[in-house]
Design an enzyme around this catalytic site. Structure first.
Site, PDB file in Angstrom:
ATOM      1  N   LYS A  50       8.819 -20.226  20.720  1.00 27.99           N
ATOM      2  CA  LYS A  50       9.883 -20.850  20.921  1.00 27.99           C
ATOM      3  C   LYS A  50      10.577 -19.890  22.232  1.00 27.99           C
ATOM      4  O   LYS A  50      10.669 -18.830  22.218  1.00 27.99           O
ATOM      5  CB  LYS A  50      10.995 -20.865  19.954  1.00 27.99           C
ATOM      6  CG  LYS A  50      12.218 -21.488  20.130  1.00 27.99           C
ATOM      7  CD  LYS A  50      13.293 -21.099  19.136  1.00 27.99           C
ATOM      8  CE  LYS A  50      14.227 -19.818  19.396  1.00 27.99           C
ATOM      9  NZ  LYS A  50      15.526 -20.038  18.985  1.00 27.99           N
ATOM     10  N   LYS A  60      12.984 -12.516  13.269  1.00 21.45           N
ATOM     11  CA  LYS A  60      13.774 -11.561  13.811  1.00 21.45           C
ATOM     12  C   LYS A  60      13.763 -10.221  13.060  1.00 21.45           C
ATOM     13  O   LYS A  60      13.826  -9.234  13.847  1.00 21.45           O
ATOM     14  CB  LYS A  60      15.363 -11.914  13.759  1.00 21.45           C
ATOM     15  CG  LYS A  60      15.558 -13.167  14.655  1.00 21.45           C
ATOM     16  CD  LYS A  60      17.009 -13.123  15.187  1.00 21.45           C
ATOM     17  CE  LYS A  60      17.055 -14.174  16.112  1.00 21.45           C
ATOM     18  NZ  LYS A  60      18.372 -14.492  16.886  1.00 21.45           N
ATOM     19  N   LYS A  86      16.319 -16.712  24.388  1.00 19.10           N
ATOM     20  CA  LYS A  86      17.180 -15.979  25.472  1.00 19.10           C
ATOM     21  C   LYS A  86      17.192 -14.387  25.366  1.00 19.10           C
ATOM     22  O   LYS A  86      17.197 -13.722  26.129  1.00 19.10           O
ATOM     23  CB  LYS A  86      18.597 -16.454  25.460  1.00 19.10           C
ATOM     24  CG  LYS A  86      19.624 -15.890  24.243  1.00 19.10           C
ATOM     25  CD  LYS A  86      20.898 -16.538  24.512  1.00 19.10           C
ATOM     26  CE  LYS A  86      21.424 -17.456  23.467  1.00 19.10           C
ATOM     27  NZ  LYS A  86      21.432 -17.330  22.131  1.00 19.10           N
TER      28      LYS A  86
HETATM   29  N1  AQP Z   1      13.861 -23.066  22.582  1.00 25.62           N
HETATM   30  C1  AQP Z   1      14.599 -24.015  22.237  1.00 25.62           C
HETATM   31  N2  AQP Z   1      14.476 -25.229  22.172  1.00 25.62           N
HETATM   32  C2  AQP Z   1      15.508 -25.989  21.766  1.00 25.62           C
HETATM   33  N3  AQP Z   1      16.630 -25.632  21.421  1.00 25.62           N
HETATM   34  C3  AQP Z   1      16.779 -24.246  21.279  1.00 25.62           C
HETATM   35  N4  AQP Z   1      17.898 -23.539  20.914  1.00 25.62           N
HETATM   36  C4  AQP Z   1      17.627 -22.239  21.159  1.00 25.62           C
HETATM   37  N5  AQP Z   1      16.488 -22.054  21.512  1.00 25.62           N
HETATM   38  C5  AQP Z   1      16.053 -23.331  21.562  1.00 25.62           C
HETATM   39  C6  AQP Z   1      19.086 -24.124  20.153  1.00 25.62           C
HETATM   40  O1  AQP Z   1      20.224 -23.663  20.892  1.00 25.62           O
HETATM   41  C7  AQP Z   1      21.261 -23.327  19.914  1.00 25.62           C
HETATM   42  C8  AQP Z   1      21.871 -22.178  20.093  1.00 25.62           C
HETATM   43  O2  AQP Z   1      21.005 -20.964  19.637  1.00 25.62           O
HETATM   44  P1  AQP Z   1      21.645 -19.729  19.163  1.00 25.62           P
HETATM   45  O3  AQP Z   1      21.993 -19.040  20.541  1.00 25.62           O
HETATM   46  O4  AQP Z   1      22.685 -19.674  18.448  1.00 25.62           O
HETATM   47  O5  AQP Z   1      20.522 -19.110  18.643  1.00 25.62           O
HETATM   48  P2  AQP Z   1      18.844 -19.079  18.688  1.00 25.62           P
HETATM   49  O6  AQP Z   1      18.557 -20.306  18.077  1.00 25.62           O
HETATM   50  O7  AQP Z   1      18.399 -17.953  17.925  1.00 25.62           O
HETATM   51  O8  AQP Z   1      18.777 -19.134  20.159  1.00 25.62           O
HETATM   52  P3  AQP Z   1      17.946 -18.160  21.017  1.00 25.62           P
HETATM   53  O9  AQP Z   1      17.764 -18.795  22.528  1.00 25.62           O
HETATM   54  O10 AQP Z   1      16.409 -17.917  20.323  1.00 25.62           O
HETATM   55  O11 AQP Z   1      18.687 -16.780  20.977  1.00 25.62           O
HETATM   56  P4  AQP Z   1      18.234 -15.168  20.613  1.00 25.62           P
HETATM   57  O12 AQP Z   1      17.185 -14.994  21.349  1.00 25.62           O
HETATM   58  O13 AQP Z   1      19.587 -14.401  20.521  1.00 25.62           O
HETATM   59  O14 AQP Z   1      17.748 -15.304  19.047  1.00 25.62           O
HETATM   60  C9  AQP Z   1      20.739 -23.809  18.595  1.00 25.62           C
HETATM   61  O15 AQP Z   1      21.259 -25.089  18.238  1.00 25.62           O
HETATM   62  C10 AQP Z   1      19.328 -23.746  18.708  1.00 25.62           C
HETATM   63  O16 AQP Z   1      18.795 -24.442  17.812  1.00 25.62           O
END
Ligand code: AQP
Length: 336
Positions: free
Chosen positions: A198, A115, A201
């Site tokens: 990965k 990040k 969002k």
């Molecule tokens: N690609 C993924 N595959 C499986 N699990 C995923 N998670 C996120 N992306 C994947 C799981 O979703 C939960 C919530 O995640 P989060 O929103 O708290 O943070 P994150 O992991 O940083 O998710 P994002 O989508 O990548 O958000 P941004 O883009 O804002 O950083 C967690 O249990 C995560 O493991």
């Protein structure tokens, strides 16, 4: 009703419309625990501001994420559903745990490194101490089990280390939590545009992400455009990251194993396979979208869920926080 039940905690950031990765890796698992465990499912808005957010969007997405939790099957009568910033104990314990977490430990976190690269103009201290706040989220409720996607494994490990360190100084204050990470490949759904990365969002490339709320034609179009390879055989072979990702998604949606998928698409091309993944995905998400549309229009109901959830969560959180405050030596006069 909840006494003697073991505790489950998990959270999702309202940092964008949730993706298929969030759904298959995490949220889809949440309702499984509702009967057997005391479950806390939090919309972690404090984590979201480690990356700069538009305030109006963040507020709106906080409601939307809560509505999606319910639309994905979480019953507010059986789960404590709430917003992180409504329970001040999260930030308070987060600060205390910062003082029991080492700079070197936090420096090793891959999410911080990723990040920081993505947000080079805003590498703030909150981004660095994100795992300590996450440890506070989990430890406040004496959590046994944390259902998360595979990307959060390292943050669970540091949570366990922080809890163990605190316990070794002050006695058994915290339950040491275990991650619950699905053993199937859906624990990490990859980007449709760069299948070694990965699915996230906050990705700027909309074609890389399938969002839970995408309409059917958009879902099908995104899968059609998914990056694969120059081969034509649907199989899980080395170097076929794009196809393996699509097989993981299809497998997670249908319950089929890789050999079953290979057999189903033997003699067919990537076009047929991508269409099947897109249609199946849209069909699975359709009832969630319908329920979501109904819920998100009812702001009063969502606010009731938030308020009840925060009240319930704060009761348990304050018990742990009071104990921690005593252990570290804070005075016990009223706080304002
Ligand atoms: N690609 C993924 N595959 C499986 N699990 C995923 N998670 C996120 N992306 C994947 C799981 O979703 C939960 C919530 O995640 P989060 O929103 O708290 O943070 P994150 O992991 O940083 O998710 P994002 O989508 O990548 O958000 P941004 O883009 O804002 O950083 C967690 O249990 C995560 O493991």
């Amino acid at each position: 009703m909840y006494q003697d039940k073991k505790v489950v905690f998990s959270g999702v950031q309202p940092s964008g419309v949730l993706t298929l990765g969030n759904y298959l890796g995490a949220i889809r698992n949440f309702p499984k625990f509702s009967e057997e465990y005391r479950c806390y499912y939090c919309v972690v808005d404090e984590h979201a501001i480690t990356v700069r957010q538009n305030p109006a969007d963040l507020r709106r997405r906080t409601y939307e994420t809560l509505a999606l939790y319910i639309a994905c099957g979480l019953d507010p009568e059986k789960n404590v559903i709430y917003v992180q910033s409504h329970v001040s104990a999260h930030a308070e314990l987060g600060w205390i745990l910062d003082c029991y977490t080492m700079f070197g430990e936090l420096s090793r976190m891959t999410q911080f490194k990723d990040k920081s690269k993505k947000n080079a103009d805003n590498v703030n201290a909150g981004l660095f101490t994100y795992p300590t706040l996450m440890a506070a989220d989990i430890l406040l409720y004496q959590t046994e089990l944390v259902p998360v996607g595979d990307d959060q494994k390292q943050h669970l490990e540091i949570t366990r280390d922080i809890a163990g360190r605190f316990n070794s100084i002050y006695g058994d204050v915290f339950v040491i939590p275990e991650p619950f990470i699905s053993k199937t490949p859906s624990a990490r759904i990859m980007s449709l545009a760069e299948p070694t990365k990965k699915m996230s969002k906050s990705d700027e490339n909309e074609n890389a992400i399938v969002r839970i709320l995408d309409p059917k034609d958009v879902i099908i179009r995104k899968f059609k455009r998914a990056v694969t390879d120059s081969d034509t055989v649907v199989c899980a072979a080395e170097g076929k990251d794009g196809i393996i990702n699509l097989m993981s998604i299809y497998g997670a949606l249908t319950g089929k194993s890789f050999p079953e998928i290979e057999q189903e698409f033997a003699g067919k091309g990537y076009g047929d396979f991508k269409l099947a993944v897109g249609e199946t995905c849209a069909d699975v998400l359709a009832p969630i979208q319908t329920e979501y549309a109904r819920l998100v229009a009812d702001k009063k109901y969502l606010e009731e869920v938030m308020a009840n959830g925060a009240r319930e969560a704060a009761k348990s959180a304050m018990k742990t926080l009071s104990k921690v405050r005593r252990k570290v030596g804070f005075t016990d006069l009223p706080r304002y």
